[in-house]
Write an enzyme that holds these catalytic residues in place. Structure first.
Site, PDB file in Angstrom:
ATOM      1  N   GLU A  88      52.503  55.981 -18.926  1.00  0.00           N
ATOM      2  CA  GLU A  88      53.932  55.975 -19.233  1.00  0.00           C
ATOM      3  C   GLU A  88      54.683  56.620 -18.089  1.00  0.00           C
ATOM      4  O   GLU A  88      54.249  57.649 -17.561  1.00  0.00           O
ATOM      5  CB  GLU A  88      54.260  56.787 -20.505  1.00  0.00           C
ATOM      6  N   TYR A 128      56.949  62.284 -16.919  1.00  0.00           N
ATOM      7  CA  TYR A 128      58.409  62.124 -16.973  1.00  0.00           C
ATOM      8  C   TYR A 128      59.155  63.103 -16.075  1.00  0.00           C
ATOM      9  O   TYR A 128      60.135  62.736 -15.450  1.00  0.00           O
ATOM     10  CB  TYR A 128      58.906  62.265 -18.417  1.00  0.00           C
ATOM     11  N   ARG A 181      50.356  47.836 -22.818  1.00  0.00           N
ATOM     12  CA  ARG A 181      49.898  48.991 -23.584  1.00  0.00           C
ATOM     13  C   ARG A 181      50.731  49.083 -24.859  1.00  0.00           C
ATOM     14  O   ARG A 181      51.945  49.291 -24.799  1.00  0.00           O
ATOM     15  CB  ARG A 181      50.030  50.272 -22.758  1.00  0.00           C
ATOM     16  N   HIS A 201      49.324  56.737 -31.883  1.00  0.00           N
ATOM     17  CA  HIS A 201      50.574  57.147 -31.237  1.00  0.00           C
ATOM     18  C   HIS A 201      51.459  57.755 -32.338  1.00  0.00           C
ATOM     19  O   HIS A 201      52.553  57.285 -32.616  1.00  0.00           O
ATOM     20  CB  HIS A 201      51.230  55.954 -30.534  1.00  0.00           C
ATOM     21  N   GLU A 237      49.128  61.568 -26.060  1.00  0.00           N
ATOM     22  CA  GLU A 237      49.764  62.890 -25.978  1.00  0.00           C
ATOM     23  C   GLU A 237      49.488  63.782 -27.184  1.00  0.00           C
ATOM     24  O   GLU A 237      50.412  64.083 -27.966  1.00  0.00           O
ATOM     25  CB  GLU A 237      51.282  62.738 -25.803  1.00  0.00           C
ATOM     26  N   ASN A 247      50.759  60.361 -18.662  1.00  0.00           N
ATOM     27  CA  ASN A 247      52.182  60.106 -18.910  1.00  0.00           C
ATOM     28  C   ASN A 247      52.980  61.131 -18.125  1.00  0.00           C
ATOM     29  O   ASN A 247      52.759  62.344 -18.267  1.00  0.00           O
ATOM     30  CB  ASN A 247      52.519  60.230 -20.406  1.00  0.00           C
TER      31      ASN A 247
HETATM   32  C1  FCB Z   1      56.476  60.038 -24.583  1.00  0.00           C
HETATM   33  C2  FCB Z   1      55.981  59.260 -25.793  1.00  0.00           C
HETATM   34  C3  FCB Z   1      56.653  57.927 -25.976  1.00  0.00           C
HETATM   35  C4  FCB Z   1      58.138  58.031 -25.683  1.00  0.00           C
HETATM   36  C5  FCB Z   1      58.368  58.658 -24.337  1.00  0.00           C
HETATM   37  C6  FCB Z   1      59.815  58.739 -23.935  1.00  0.00           C
HETATM   38  O1  FCB Z   1      56.209  61.377 -24.758  1.00  0.00           O
HETATM   39  O2  FCB Z   1      54.600  59.042 -25.688  1.00  0.00           O
HETATM   40  O3  FCB Z   1      56.408  57.485 -27.277  1.00  0.00           O
HETATM   41  O4  FCB Z   1      58.765  58.714 -26.693  1.00  0.00           O
HETATM   42  O5  FCB Z   1      57.835  59.948 -24.342  1.00  0.00           O
END
Ligand code: FCB
Length: 467
Positions: free
Chosen positions: A357, A301, A77, A121, A166, A299
């Site tokens: 992600e 985190y 990707r 992006h 995002e 995505n």
């Molecule tokens: C996401 C982004 C990516 C990177 C990660 C850590 O929000 O899409 O570009 O910065 O965080």
């Protein structure tokens, strides 16, 4: 010992983005992006750095494909730099820019790696920003043109397309909070921007489907489960508020064709909208935005915990003890990935989901023999893959996983200080150095499974637990 085996054909990949890895900012006719401009303003990037060279992927892409081949990956990707393809954002295409992506795609296919590009992006051509950027509806039309140019050139070989990455970050961090380019702080503008981003997604999806036979089209959204700090009504309402602001503001238009009424009412109450009508939403917009997609890119985190402050306003609760935070200050909360997948599946039912992600920033310096023992990253990844597997077992149509990121790279407002890569990048020579996590991920991909034993011994210790 527990072993989570993924379904046959599960797609393993890594993710990067153009602005964060390519460099070559002034080469071969590339135009300026809003991030080139923003990063040049003193004080905007924490370490004073600039993405002008970044990881030099623009020149070292063949080597990077070799790294991916070594990892055994099925997909890459990456994102396409709009100003490299259309230096002025519209009009004539820069053929050298298209040639770059053409060669990259061919190189990936030769290596047996599926190209999985994202069109946007966050690196808007500065020329479009000068004319109002995403707050101008014309930018959505320019994006559809850009999509046609790229899909027309690559569509004979590229089948999986993602429009945006995002949009919450582009709209809110860029136009409401000012931490990202173009650095505006105007909540009303941010809502207009969010709508034009979504609208351009819808238009570009139509264009891609027209240009590319058998295209699979999706959008990438960030998602965090939002928890209330306590069960009291005010804290629960603070959580509802953030969920509407962050998650549902994008999921609802894309999957239901409407903005979430409670979140719209919140924005009206704060004076960010004059009323619920939203004058920037024209007839037909929501139909374009909500056309059926082939997949959702998720995505993930971390999670968010909310409470009501003394005045009853929603406030984020600082997360967990230091030991459970990544360098970004984000709580390590793997269960939230499973929760996000289940929620999206239950409430929005995308046909297919890719985790586009997931990863962690930790700074682990190289040891004596050059080894980078990034045990915490391995632990983070393992736990999240187990959570993803848990969601699969509960029926979520999860089709693949892209680890963020292949390389340590330009982490936006943080500069190069936040390191998410499987490979470290020497700041002078740009030489790539594998971390332990790269070896570990290679084993995961080869086995199509994650288990407690795939981790290499950390820092030379023996693994008593293996005995
Ligand atoms: C996401 C982004 C990516 C990177 C990660 C850590 O929000 O899409 O570009 O910065 O965080």
């Amino acid at each position: 010992m527990r072993k989570d085996i993924f379904p046959e054909g599960f797609l393993w990949g890594v993710a990067t983005s153009a602005q964060q890895v390519e460099g070559g900012a002034r080469e071969d006719g590339r135009g300026e992006s809003i991030w080139d401009r923003f990063a040049a303003i003193p004080g905007k990037i924490a370490d004073g750095s600039h993405p002008g060279i970044a990881c030099d992927h623009y020149h070292l892409w063949r080597e990077d494909i070799e790294l991916m081949r070594h990892l055994g990956l099925g997909a890459y990707r990456f994102s396409i730099s709009w100003p490299r393809v259309l230096p002025q954002g519209r009009g004539f295409a820069n053929l050298a820019g298209l040639d770059f992506y053409d060669a990259l795609v061919d190189g990936l296919l030769e290596a047996g790696i599926r190209p999985f590009p994202t069109l946007y992006h966050w690196d808007l051509p500065q020329a479009l920003q000068d004319r109002g950027g995403w707050s101008d509806r014309d930018t959505a039309a320019a994006f559809a043109h850009y999509a046609a140019v790229v899909a027309g050139r690559l569509g004979d070989r590229v089948k999986c397309w993602t429009t945006h990455n995002e949009p919450w970050c582009a709209a809110t961090l860029g136009h409401e909070e000012g931490h990202h380019a173009p650095g505006h702080r105007d909540p009303a503008e941010a809502l207009r921007v969010a709508h034009h981003l979504l609208l351009s997604h819808g238009w570009a999806a139509e264009v891609i489907r027209r240009e590319v036979a058998d295209a699979e089209v999706g959008i990438v959204l960030i998602h965090s489960p939002v928890h209330a700090a306590t069960d009291c009504a005010a804290d629960r309402d603070a959580a509802r508020w953030f969920d509407g602001f962050f998650n549902r503001w994008y999921l609802d238009p894309v999957f239901r064709g409407s903005y979430p009424a409670d979140a719209v009412a919140d924005r009206v109450a704060r004076g960010h909208l004059a009323g619920p009508e939203m004058p920037f939403v024209a007839a037909g917009d929501l139909a374009a935005i909500s056309q059926p997609l082939d997949f959702l890119g998720l995505n993930y985190y971390s999670r968010v915990v909310m409470r009501a402050d003394a005045d009853g306003r929603p406030a984020a609760v600082p997360p967990a003890p230091a030991g459970e935070l990544t360098d970004m200050g984000w709580e390590v909360y793997p269960r939230g990935l499973q929760e996000s997948l289940l929620r999206i599946h239950r409430d929005y039912a995308p046909r297919k989901i890719y985790i586009t992600e997931n990863g962690a920033a930790y700074d682990d310096p190289a040891g004596a023999a050059g080894r980078i023992a990034d045990t915490r990253r391995i632990d983070y990844l393992r736990a999240h893959l187990q959570a993803a597997h848990g969601a699969l077992a509960q029926g979520v149509p999860l089709a693949g996983y892209f680890l963020w990121s292949l390389l340590d790279n330009f982490e936006w407002g943080y500069g190069y200080g936040m390191r998410f890569g499987l490979f470290a990048v020497d700041p002078q020579t740009r030489q790539r150095m594998p971390k332990d996590s790269a070896h570990w991920y290679r084993d995961v991909v080869a086995a199509n499974a994650v288990d407690e034993a795939t981790s290499p011994p950390s820092r030379g210790e023996s693994r008593a637990s293996d005995a």
